[in-house]
Every structure is written in structure tokens, then in C-alpha cells.
Design a protein around this motif. Sequence first.
Motif, PDB file in Angstrom:
ATOM      1  N   LYS A   1       0.659  11.413   7.821  1.00 26.43           N
ATOM      2  CA  LYS A   1      -0.221  11.109   6.652  1.00 26.43           C
ATOM      3  C   LYS A   1      -0.379   9.729   6.180  1.00 26.43           C
ATOM      4  CE  LYS A   1      -1.822  12.568   2.075  1.00 26.43           C
ATOM      5  NZ  LYS A   1      -1.420  13.283   0.814  1.00 26.43           N
ATOM      6  N   LEU A   2       0.716   9.022   6.258  1.00 24.14           N
ATOM      7  CA  LEU A   2       0.889   7.686   5.945  1.00 24.14           C
ATOM      8  C   LEU A   2       0.292   6.699   7.024  1.00 24.14           C
ATOM      9  CD1 LEU A   2       4.519   7.179   4.363  1.00 24.14           C
ATOM     10  CD2 LEU A   2       2.157   6.690   3.046  1.00 24.14           C
TER      11      LEU A   2
ATOM     12  N   TRP B   1       0.841  -1.215   0.167  1.00 24.14           N
ATOM     13  CA  TRP B   1       0.174  -0.057   0.007  1.00 24.14           C
ATOM     14  C   TRP B   1       0.958   1.212   0.145  1.00 24.14           C
ATOM     15  CZ3 TRP B   1      -0.728   4.471   2.783  1.00 24.14           C
ATOM     16  CH2 TRP B   1      -2.008   5.072   2.680  1.00 24.14           C
ATOM     17  N   ILE B   2       2.086   1.210   0.723  1.00 24.33           N
ATOM     18  CA  ILE B   2       2.863   2.400   0.771  1.00 24.33           C
ATOM     19  C   ILE B   2       3.478   2.702  -0.523  1.00 24.33           C
ATOM     20  CG2 ILE B   2       5.047   3.182   1.866  1.00 24.33           C
ATOM     21  CD1 ILE B   2       4.189   1.748   4.437  1.00 24.33           C
ATOM     22  N   GLU B   3       3.818   1.515  -1.218  1.00 28.10           N
ATOM     23  CA  GLU B   3       4.594   1.763  -2.444  1.00 28.10           C
ATOM     24  C   GLU B   3       3.556   2.400  -3.575  1.00 28.10           C
ATOM     25  OE1 GLU B   3       6.723  -1.882  -3.161  1.00 28.10           O
ATOM     26  OE2 GLU B   3       8.561  -1.040  -2.206  1.00 28.10           O
ATOM     27  N   GLN B   4       2.269   1.717  -3.222  1.00 25.33           N
ATOM     28  CA  GLN B   4       1.167   2.330  -4.301  1.00 25.33           C
ATOM     29  C   GLN B   4       0.986   3.894  -4.289  1.00 25.33           C
ATOM     30  OE1 GLN B   4      -2.226  -0.126  -3.477  1.00 25.33           O
ATOM     31  NE2 GLN B   4      -1.318  -1.803  -4.203  1.00 25.33           N
ATOM     32  N   GLN B   5       1.583   4.437  -2.954  1.00 25.64           N
ATOM     33  CA  GLN B   5       1.303   5.828  -2.825  1.00 25.64           C
ATOM     34  C   GLN B   5       2.639   6.493  -3.240  1.00 25.64           C
ATOM     35  OE1 GLN B   5      -1.743   6.315  -1.325  1.00 25.64           O
ATOM     36  NE2 GLN B   5      -1.742   4.159  -1.419  1.00 25.64           N
ATOM     37  N   GLY B   6       3.524   5.760  -3.837  1.00 21.22           N
ATOM     38  CA  GLY B   6       4.650   6.411  -4.563  1.00 21.22           C
ATOM     39  C   GLY B   6       5.887   6.467  -3.724  1.00 21.22           C
ATOM     40  N   TYR B   7       6.172   5.899  -2.619  1.00 21.73           N
ATOM     41  CA  TYR B   7       7.104   5.903  -1.531  1.00 21.73           C
ATOM     42  C   TYR B   7       7.786   4.489  -1.726  1.00 21.73           C
ATOM     43  CZ  TYR B   7       4.641  10.114  -0.012  1.00 21.73           C
ATOM     44  OH  TYR B   7       3.934  11.242   0.002  1.00 21.73           O
TER      45      TYR B   7
ATOM     46  N   TYR C   1      -6.903   2.075   5.890  1.00 25.63           N
ATOM     47  CA  TYR C   1      -7.010   0.822   4.799  1.00 25.63           C
ATOM     48  C   TYR C   1      -7.201  -0.346   5.670  1.00 25.63           C
ATOM     49  CZ  TYR C   1      -4.824  -2.768   2.139  1.00 25.63           C
ATOM     50  OH  TYR C   1      -4.528  -4.019   1.554  1.00 25.63           O
TER      51      TYR C   1
ATOM     52  N   GLY D   1      -3.709   7.109   6.757  1.00 24.71           N
ATOM     53  CA  GLY D   1      -3.938   6.136   5.577  1.00 24.71           C
ATOM     54  C   GLY D   1      -3.888   4.817   5.909  1.00 24.71           C
TER      55      GLY D   1
END
Length: 780
Positions: A567-568, A532-538, A575, A571
Motif C-alpha cells: 500500500k505504501l 510522506w511516510i511519517e505523515q501516514q503514521g509510520y 504522490y 501511495g
Amino acid sequence: MTVSPPNQGFILSANSFDQQGQSLIQLWLATDAGPVKLEVSGEQTVFFIEQSQLDRAQQLLGGELARSANLPLKDFQQQPLAALYFHSLAAHKAAQLSLQQAGITCLEGDVKLHERFLYERFCYGSLLFQGQLRQQRGYTQISQAKVKAGDYQPQLRALSLDLECSRHGELYSAGLHGPGIAKVVMIGQPQPSECEIRWVSDERQLLLALCEEVQGFDPDLIIGWNVLNFDIRLLAKRAERMGIDLPLGRDGSKLRWREREQGQGGFATLAGRVVVDGIDALKNASYHFDSFSLEFVANQLLGRGKLVDDMEDRLGEIEHNFKHDKPQLAKYNLEDCKLVTEIFEHTHLQQFLVLRSQLTGLLLDRNGGSVAAFTNLYLPKLHRAGYIAPNLRGDFVADSPGGYVMDSRPGLYRHVLVLDFKSLYPSIIRTFKVDPLGLIEGLLEQDDAIEGFRGGFFSREQHFLPGIIETLWKQRDQAKKEQDQARSHAIKILMNSFYGVLGSTGCRFHDPRLASSITMRGHQLMRDTASWIEQQGYQVIYGDTDSTFVWLEGDLDNPQAQAIGSKLAVGINHYWQQRIQQEFALESQLEIEFETHFSDFLMPTIRGSETGSKKRYAGRTAKGELVIKGLETVRSDWTALAKHFQTVLLEKVFSGDDPSEFIRESIQQLQAGELDEQLIYHKRLRRRLSEYQKNVPPQVRAARIADEHNRKLGKPLQYQHKGRIAYLITLSGPEPLEYRQSQIDYQHYIDKQLKPIADAILPFIGKDFEQLSSAQIGLF
């Protein structure tokens, strides 16, 4: 006798034994009105068998059986059970043996009578009692007692005890310290002294005077450092040698000592008092030290140590002072007592042990006890649900996987965030209802159950462990709010022990489906959180058990990075709340927190490999604090040289400074002999020296050299039965610090201490230790 009014007390000790053919439960309590000896007679012991075996069991047991009853109880295989009751512990034990030899399984036959008596009444630590009262000298006796759960907060009196003796065990003195007492009982003629000394003529008088002092102070607790297996054991042995009793019990009974098998310490019976060892208590409270010697721990916690000049020949100095400077020995003896008292106060150990007892029913002197704590909490609830627990099983293998650890991405980074699941395993148990009873009931009704792992299913309604954790969780939150660190710490240790208990074959509830449904759920949560974190661009560069490490690329300042971390966390929590509701129709109890922001971060490789390491990293927080995990700086088996070198090297790299000159200077100072004090290895001998045969590590070689010198000098052998040794690596190999004869092997320290550290860091800034060290060595 008169009937006592209802009163509250705290359990100091609990035992059960037979008296005149009947069982007797005996509890010693601390109360506001003084010590109480509480006795419950006629309580019948019990175990359980299948109802189908009852007729046969009655025929086999005959008159040994007090009574039997078919009860609305069943085992985990849904077989209806009968209870068999006995008047005495001896009959109970004999009946079990007879039935087991006949192939009849006896359930819960290993539960001690006094433990069952207490936990079935939910009496944990504190209780309310009433019975026939008789006032005795120094305590109150309550017979025909009735008890129920109480909420009593005791004020326990602790006495710190420390003995000094010769190398042959002959007693010199006994130090005593506690509220209102700071005294040494010592053999010898009266002399002026800074501290209070009670002088006695010989060892026999010392023992008798010590008993008088203890009885006069009347402690609930006797504390010390290795106090049970050294001081108490030595008292018992010296008294036995002289043919005298030591009336140290509150009822005037003598100290009794029983050795464990194979010389692994022993047991002391001291009626009405509890012996609490400082080392064991610290370990129970999850303290970790490189060494648990009183000198080391006192310096770490209090900033001061023992009053002895020659720590290498402490015994020699004690013997010298007894002959030539007894006031100095008394001062040293009493200081050891004070150190123990202050360590207990500094760490709130007494409060911790009381709280642990009130939470779990474990006695104050119980070491470890995670399985016993779980059993105390769980069994009475299980019985009320109509089940009897299984016996320990030897055929289970601990085959559940450990905590999740992902492959790391090695590198030197700017702005790494650490997101931690708060109490991950307890949260999983609460959310997914992982529970022994829940597993049994869930397997019966799989269609409506919560699916776990390895074939596990868990009931949505019938379970206890999630509720136990929820109650503890709320209590811990309240303790944090009230800044009650002792309570918060005790609850945290208890909650975190539940997974280990369920994964242990030493627990009667062990089932691989339980532990696996916790750890494998943790794996899933960690993997999917990273996705999920990598889907947010990190980028996620590492994950370990409950922590996820996130790299923020780009030119950011510290406030921007911390805003992303917050923020993460929001989120991720949202989720999992949605997903768990959609997939399981459950309310998520998971909570991830933004824990740390590293402005600079190093994830090294495995030595000699390009693969990223695990459980090893270093970082500098946004506040400038250097955090090192798993690297040499925090390893007790590396030298001070290595720790200093690594710390400075990391600080320079994180600051963007060229470390080349520092490395060259370090090598130069090392070879010039300027850093010799930093080259000492300190290692523990885990076994007896004689047990090392094929593989003989350096510390063992050094220890053998040291004891050979001790033998030649007529000194006691220090390292034959384990121990901790300080040594250096010389051109002749490892040599003990106190007997070094050869020149130090500086190249060893370059190759084995400096180089591995540098090789883990320098490649990330384009530097090479070999080149830097070769250039430096070429100057000589």
C-alpha cells in the motif's frame, strides 16, 4: 579482386595507423564464413577550431592540411566552428601540436580515427560491410570497405590457455582447452597419461608447437587467468630470449608485446584474435570476491578448485612434478584451463562482453570504459544536433554530493519494511531531463527550462540521455521477460554508469551541475518520501541512496505487514506522479517498490557511541533468511570466528533466545584451542612491502616474517610485490600461518573479534559482554 556481397560481422579488434602517408583503418571481424580483415583507406582525420581562427590556422599549417570547411557546428559556448581535415594520423598529430602552441584550441582532436569512423555510423559491435574481396589463407580480406550498422549475433570460439613454468620463468608446459580440444604441450619424453599430451624436446619446440595448436584451433578469443600479463607476456619474453617469432596472428603475423610504463602490465597485438582475461572480465561484469585467485573464484562459483595439494608452495610442487611426475603436472595444467572455461560458461562472460560491445561499441578486451561507452553513444547524436564536444578540463572539481544517507535510529525492531526506488539515478535523468546538451540549451532558455541544482537548467525538448536510458530500460524489461540474464545485467551496468560518468572529471562532458542535479534531486526525493511516510503514521528509521526503511509499530502478523508495504509503494508512486506534474509539468518516471519485509531487524550504533550507524544493519526476512549488510560477517578482513559468532548471536537474538550460554561456550572453546582454524586473518597487501615505512600494519609485519623465512629456505619471496597473506595474532605479534612459532594470543581475539560484535548487539537485550566474559574467564 571481386566485389563482396553485403555481409555481417562482429568486431574483434579495431585499429588505425598510417600506411604510405595515408591513414588506414583495420578491423578484424568474426563472421559466419570465418574471420575477415576489413580495411578502409583514405579516411581523413579531423578536429575542430573556432571559425575566427581558421585563417591563422591555415597559414600555420600550410601543406599539412588536406582541406578545411566552415560547418553548421558550434561549441558549448555557441562559437561557430570550422573543421580541419588531414590525410594521415601523423599530420593530424603534428597540426594539433602546432596550433596548441599557437594558442588555438583544437576540439575532439583526441578522438581516434577508427572510433569516430564506427560510432558516426552507429556501428556498435556488429556491422554490415561490403568491399573488394580477396581470399587469403585462413581469412578473407576486404579492402575499400563500406560499413553500416548491423545486427549480427556471433558464435565466437574461445580457447583457454594456461602456462606452467619454473620460478625463473622457464616454460614446462602449455594447457589448451576449448570445444573439441583438451591438450597439454609438454617438454619431456612420452609417458602414459590420463590426458592428451603432445610431447616436445625443449622450450623452443614447445613455443612452436603451441603456435601450431593455436593456428589449428583458430580461436576468436584466447581466455585465461591473468592471461595477458602473465601467460602472453611470458610467451613473448621467452620467444624474444630465444630469438624466434611466434606466428599467432590469423594472418600469420607474430605476437607483439609492449610494456606499459612503470611495470603496470602491457599490451599484446595478436592479429584477428582477442585476449580476454577472466579476472578483468568478471570485474567488468561487476563480480566481487574476497580474492580473485583462480582457486578462490573457482571454489565460489564451481564448488571446486585447482589440482594442487600444497597451495602454500604451489610453485615448489609444480617444479617437483615436472621432474618426477609430468602426467600429474599435465593434469593440473589442463584442469586450470578447464576451470577458466567453466567460469566463463557459468557466468555467461562471453555473452556479457558481446552484449556490452553491441550496446556501447566497447571492444571485448576493454577494461572499465564507462566514459568511452558514454562517448560512443552520445557524440554522434550531439554532432547531429549541431554541437562539438568540449575537451577534457582539468579545473573542475568533483564537488557534487554523494548518495543520500540519513542518520539511523538504532534499535532492535519487529516488522521493518524496505522500499526501494527502482534504478533511482537513471529514473531521475529520465524524469528531469538531465543531459549535457539539455544543460547547454536549458541555460539559454531558462524561463521554459526545468530547474536543476547548483544553477543548472535543462531543456524540455533538446536532450539525448533521457531517450538513451528509455531505450535501454525497455530493452532490459524485455530481457527480464525473456529471462535473458546476460543482457539484463549488461544493460543494468550501462544505465547505472551514466551518473558516475557525468560526475567524473575524466569525462569531456563533466559539469558539477549535471551530477549535482542527479544526486541532490535524489536527496530531495528521499527526504520528502520519508516525510510522506511519517505523515501516514509510520516511522522511518533509516534511508540510504534509494532505500527507505520503515518500522511498523504494533502487534502485526507477516501478511498484515506486507499488505502495508504494498500500500505504501502505491501511495508513494501516486504522490510523486502528482507532485512532479504540478511543480514541473513533467511525467514522473520514478517507481518505488516494496522490496523486503524484515520480521526482525537490528540497526546498531557506531562503535563506542550512541549514534546510529550507517550502511550497517542485519535482519531476518519473513521467510527466515538472515540478511547482513556492512557488518563483520560480510567483511573480508574479519576472521571466520567473528563471522560465525555474529551469525549465531543474531539468530539467537532474533529468535528471542538468551545468548549468554553461547557466548560463554565460545570463549571457553577459543581459550581451549578448539577454534584455532577460525582465527586466521586473510588480508591483501595493497603496496610493495618496501613501501610500508611509518605505519606498518599487522599483515605487512607477517609478510616480512614469511619472506625472511622463505629467503633462509631458498624459496621464492612471495610478498615483495603485493599479494594476499594468511596470518595469526600471537603473543609475539602477527605471524604468518605457514611459519607460526609463538602461542596464539586468545585475548586479542576476545577483545578485537568477539567483543566489538557483542557490544553492537547485546545492549539492545540488556546484556553486557564484559560481565559475561569476566564470569567465563574467572573459571580458569
